[in-house]
Write a protein that holds these residues in place. Structure first.
Motif, PDB file in Angstrom:
ATOM      1  N   VAL A   1      -6.444  -4.120  -1.147  1.00  0.00           N
ATOM      2  CA  VAL A   1      -6.088  -3.805   0.236  1.00  0.00           C
ATOM      3  C   VAL A   1      -7.339  -3.717   1.109  1.00  0.00           C
ATOM      4  O   VAL A   1      -7.340  -4.151   2.261  1.00  0.00           O
TER       5      VAL A   1
ATOM      6  N   ASP B   1      -4.983   4.230  -0.681  1.00  0.00           N
ATOM      7  CA  ASP B   1      -5.440   2.873  -0.946  1.00  0.00           C
ATOM      8  C   ASP B   1      -6.951   2.784  -1.137  1.00  0.00           C
ATOM      9  O   ASP B   1      -7.453   1.803  -1.669  1.00  0.00           O
TER      10      ASP B   1
ATOM     11  N   GLU C   1      -3.074   4.835   3.658  1.00  0.00           N
ATOM     12  CA  GLU C   1      -4.413   4.276   3.736  1.00  0.00           C
ATOM     13  C   GLU C   1      -5.424   5.098   2.946  1.00  0.00           C
ATOM     14  O   GLU C   1      -6.370   4.558   2.374  1.00  0.00           O
TER      15      GLU C   1
ATOM     16  N   GLU D   1       4.001   0.423  -4.901  1.00  0.00           N
ATOM     17  CA  GLU D   1       2.917   0.732  -3.970  1.00  0.00           C
ATOM     18  C   GLU D   1       1.879  -0.382  -3.935  1.00  0.00           C
ATOM     19  O   GLU D   1       1.273  -0.652  -2.887  1.00  0.00           O
ATOM     20  N   ASP D   2       1.678  -1.072  -5.055  1.00  0.00           N
ATOM     21  CA  ASP D   2       0.709  -2.160  -5.090  1.00  0.00           C
ATOM     22  C   ASP D   2       1.250  -3.400  -4.376  1.00  0.00           C
ATOM     23  O   ASP D   2       0.549  -4.007  -3.553  1.00  0.00           O
TER      24      ASP D   2
ATOM     25  N   GLY E   1       1.706  -2.678  -0.617  1.00  0.00           N
ATOM     26  CA  GLY E   1       0.424  -2.465   0.026  1.00  0.00           C
ATOM     27  C   GLY E   1      -0.289  -3.762   0.375  1.00  0.00           C
ATOM     28  O   GLY E   1      -0.766  -3.939   1.498  1.00  0.00           O
TER      29      GLY E   1
ATOM     30  N   VAL F   1       2.743   2.779   3.329  1.00  0.00           N
ATOM     31  CA  VAL F   1       1.382   2.531   2.871  1.00  0.00           C
ATOM     32  C   VAL F   1       0.524   3.726   3.253  1.00  0.00           C
ATOM     33  O   VAL F   1       0.495   4.148   4.401  1.00  0.00           O
TER      34      VAL F   1
END
Length: 246
Positions: free
Chosen positions: A93, A184, A181, A122-123, A126, A179
């Protein structure tokens, strides 16, 4: 930049050649950068799809972490980047975020295809929200990977069959995972340490469970605190609990 004669897939060159024709047609070429923190995997992919005369794929660079990826992609301006999700320095990301201007170039856009062992929601969500044109898992054959690269070059969205329905459902649902941040910014290992810290594990217990040293655990905790701008493990626990990561 390391010599781009490295990389992993499962189909042979003859099969891959058929895919190149199916994806791009006779005489078509696509310039590709490989981004993955495992050198042996990059070597395997290079060997599998990088036989340019047979596949039409020219591997023009490779990288093992976020900073290397941004540098190589900016220097080579490939048409397609095969991008792993979990990378040192902030993950796939972060690469997408820093390469956003290249993706938005109307004359020579750089397009990204995620290639990962992970199929976690989530992957997938994202990197797709980050701008990737598709997401395939590392179980893909060399034939299908070559075909996917050409399709992404042409602007298509490409997903492994098992993920396609999931992605559509996730984006159509109001319950799709947002998402985060902050999250990530963490590597996969840092997320694992974060969850165990939030569950009250001691450093020695974490080290034993993850088969790493206590010093490495301490380094991961320090990195997590720095990235999340937190002061101690108590704040970290509250942060993780608020996001239901525990």
């Amino acid at each position: 930049m390391s010599d781009p004669t490295e990389a992993n897939g499962t189909a042979g060159p003859a099969e891959a050649a058929g895919s190149a024709e199916a994806g791009g047609g006779p005489g078509r070429r696509v310039r590709v950068v490989l981004v993955d923190d495992h050198r042996m995997f990059r070597t395997g992919v290079q060997a599998e799809i990088g036989q340019t005369e047979q596949t039409g794929v020219e591997v023009v660079g490779e990288a093992a972490d976020v900073d290397q990826a941004v540098t190589v992609i900016t220097a080579t301006r490939p048409e397609v980047v095969l991008l792993d999700v979990h990378l040192p320095g902030g993950g796939g990301v972060e690469v997408l975020r820093r390469c956003a201007p290249l993706m938005g170039d109307t004359e020579q856009p750089v397009r990204f295809l995620a290639l990962s062992v992970s199929d976690a929601a989530e992957d997938v969500i994202g990197v797709i929200r980050g701008g990737a044109r598709g997401y395939v898992t590392k179980t893909i054959t060399g034939t299908d990977l070559v075909n996917s690269v050409f399709r992404v070059q042409e602007g298509d969205a490409v997903f492994s069959p098992r993920l396609a329905g999931f992605v559509l459902d996730a984006f159509a649902s109001t319950d799709a995972p947002p998402v985060d941040e902050d999250l990530d910014r963490l590597t996969q290992r840092e997320r694992e340490v974060l969850r165990l810290i939030a569950r009250g594990y001691a450093y020695k217990e974490i080290a034993k469970q993850l088969y790493i040293s206590v010093k490495t655990v301490e380094s991961h905790v320090s990195a997590v605190l720095r990235k999340l701008q937190l002061s101690n493990r108590h704040e970290l626990t509250r942060w993780a609990t608020a996001r239901r990561l525990v």
